[in-house]
Design an enzyme around this catalytic site. Structure first.
Site, PDB file in Angstrom:
ATOM      1  N   SER A 324       0.821  -1.210   0.000  1.00 48.25           N
ATOM      2  CA  SER A 324       0.000   0.000   0.000  1.00 48.25           C
ATOM      3  C   SER A 324       0.859   1.266   0.000  1.00 48.25           C
ATOM      4  CB  SER A 324      -0.949  -0.052   1.202  1.00 48.25           C
ATOM      5  OG  SER A 324      -1.994   0.865   1.090  1.00 48.25           O
ATOM      6  N   LYS A 349      -0.765  -3.986  -3.393  1.00 43.60           N
ATOM      7  CA  LYS A 349      -2.074  -3.389  -3.118  1.00 43.60           C
ATOM      8  C   LYS A 349      -2.133  -2.026  -3.780  1.00 43.60           C
ATOM      9  CE  LYS A 349      -5.407  -1.825   0.263  1.00 43.60           C
ATOM     10  NZ  LYS A 349      -5.553  -0.500  -0.360  1.00 43.60           N
ATOM     11  N   GLN A 353      -9.305   3.340  -0.782  1.00 43.53           N
ATOM     12  CA  GLN A 353     -10.607   3.256  -0.151  1.00 43.53           C
ATOM     13  C   GLN A 353     -10.995   4.595   0.508  1.00 43.53           C
ATOM     14  OE1 GLN A 353      -8.281   0.577   0.199  1.00 43.53           O
ATOM     15  NE2 GLN A 353      -9.510  -0.296  -1.449  1.00 43.53           N
TER      16      GLN A 353
END
Length: 494
Positions: A324, A349, A353
């Site tokens: 991430s 990733k 979100q």
């Protein structure tokens, strides 16, 4: 603001079917799956609208056939089902069902209790085992253990799948329900059944929960061929990470460092704003440090305000536990910062979100965007490859020994092979590392037992296995044979 409960389901359907939520966003990067905080922006969420605006949005969708179907089902159950059912149970079930239908492990619904528990992940500390986890292909999967945590000490590794907690299966649970079972009071014990890639049988690992402080930035210096290299390790990207990074970087620069290594190995990610602020130290304003792409393919590019790069070389350390926000940093430093990436391929990733409050303390967290590297690459489920691949010594990858009966002469299995690799890593030469328990292995075990004041039986019983594992973990944590870091420092001044 108190909306009628049955309107909440309509709000959710309107958001999903009409795309209304996309108009009210603040970009948000999730920490793997369990850390989400909004980045400020000009917009807000549905909950930021006035009650009149919310009712208008609901009203604008009342003619929608799908919404009418949901409302009809709700009323049918309320009016005719054999037993009374609470409104809240039906509404939460409807929302949960919609989120499940997305088949996206990063899009989840959290009730009020779960939200409160979830918020612990961005506080200064929490009680638990100290491992970041995500939902990968329906399995609760370790992204990375936190530095100096019970999870790290017990040998949990990236990509371990948690099958059971204290003998109870977590299959079918959402991530937050599984996490609530794993967390617990400081000093309490928990046993995890783990499926580890490459290991045929599940592993049972007992851990003692602790208070997990979230210190996220560590710095050091090393002398390399007469030059001073600064090293900054970032263990996660939380609220205070960017400030602490700036403080440590300033200290290193005051010392006159000739180069810098940024270590994000085992870093599962975190706040988008934190990695943004760190990258603004290194990526000049003529190149984006990241791009965000929406569902329509529209891209927003993010830039710093600095004119030029640092006057010293920079390398970045990554591994399979780098996810991430760590991958945003690595991708930006590789493509726009002229850094070498040293280590192994990262987690992969590449989605963004947003946390969307529903007005009653509950929240949904939903995937709204992709993030792309400066050159527009999407690394989701692929990861970022290092420019210089380096694996650690074999003992870094050993598995816990599960001792039901002592390992001894003439046995031949993976347990013996693991023990041989551990013995070799600790300086006790077992002769071979192929899994055959021969006399040389027995002699190595005797030497290890003697040096640690144990009976020199030459057999690996539970006491010997526990000591082997503890010493290996300590050796790894000392970092004296960290081949990846050694290579990153070596390449810094080439």
């Amino acid at each position: 603001m108190n909306l009628k409960k049955r309107y909440i389901a309509a709000i959710m359907v309107a958001a999903l079917l009409l795309g209304g939520v996309g108009a009210y966003f603040g970009v948000q990067l999730a920490q793997s799956q369990d850390s989400t905080v909004q980045q400020g922006g000009d917009g807000g969420t549905f909950a930021d609208l006035s009650e009149e605006e919310q009712e208008e949005l609901i009203g604008s969708s009342q003619g929608n056939e799908e919404l009418a179907k949901v409302n009809k089902a709700f009323n049918l159950i309320k009016d005719s089902y054999l037993e009374d059912v609470e409104d809240s149970k039906l509404i939460e079930g409807a929302i949960q069902g919609m989120m499940d239908s997305l088949e996206d492990p990063y899009s989840v619904y959290m009730d009020q209790e779960t939200v409160e528990e979830f918020n612990h992940s961005i506080e200064s500390s929490f009680e638990g085992i100290g491992a970041e986890v995500s939902m990968v292909e329906g399995k609760v999967t370790v992204i990375a253990p936190i530095k100096d945590s019970p999870a790290e000490e017990a040998g949990l590794k990236p990509n371990d799948q948690i099958l059971k907690v204290d003998g109870e299966s977590v299959e079918g649970l959402d991530l937050y329900d599984a996490v609530s079972k794993i967390r617990g009071e400081q000093g309490s014990k928990v046993t995890l059944e783990i499926n580890r890639p490459g290991v045929s049988d599940p592993l049972n690992i007992e851990l003692t929960r602790d208070d997990i402080p979230l210190e996220t930035v560590y710095s050091d210096t090393k002398e390399v061929n007469g030059k001073t290299a600064g090293i900054i390790e970032i263990t996660s990207f939380s609220e205070g990470t960017a400030k602490r990074f700036d403080e440590e970087l300033a200290k290193l620069e005051d010392k006159g460092i000739d180069g810098l290594v940024i270590d994000v190995r085992g870093n599962p990610g975190g706040l988008f704003t934190a990695v943004e602020d760190i990258l603004k130290n290194f990526i000049p304003k003529d190149t984006p440090y990241v791009q965000i792409e929406d569902r329509n393919g529209e891209k927003s590019r993010y830039f710093s305000e600095i004119d030029e790069k640092k006057g010293y070389p920079i390398n970045v350390l990554i591994d399979e536990g780098s996810a991430s926000a760590s991958e945003i940093l690595a991708g930006a430093m590789k493509e726009a910062g002229d850094a070498e990436l040293v280590g192994t391929t990262s987690f992969g990733k590449g989605t963004v979100q947003q946390a969307i409050p529903l007005g009653d303390g509950s929240t949904i967290k939903m995937t709204l965007f992709k993030w792309l590297t400066p050159e527009g690459n999407w690394i989701h489920e692929k990861g970022i490859d290092p420019t210089i691949e380096v694996k650690q010594p074999d003992y870094f990858y050993t598995n816990p020994l599960q001792i039901e009966e002592a390992l001894q002469l003439n046995q031949n299995n993976d347990q013996v092979k693991n023990a041989q690799i551990m013995l070799s890593g600790l300086g006790y030469e077992p002769g071979n590392k192929d899994g055959l328990y021969d006399q040389k292995t027995a002699n190595a075990v005797k030497s290890f037992q003697s040096d640690n004041s144990m009976d020199s039986t030459g057999k690996i019983d539970e006491q010997t296995a526990n000591k082997l594992q503890a010493d290996i973990v300590e050796k790894i944590r000392e970092g004296n044979n960290d081949k990846q870091k050694e290579k990153a420092l070596e390449e810094l001044f080439q």
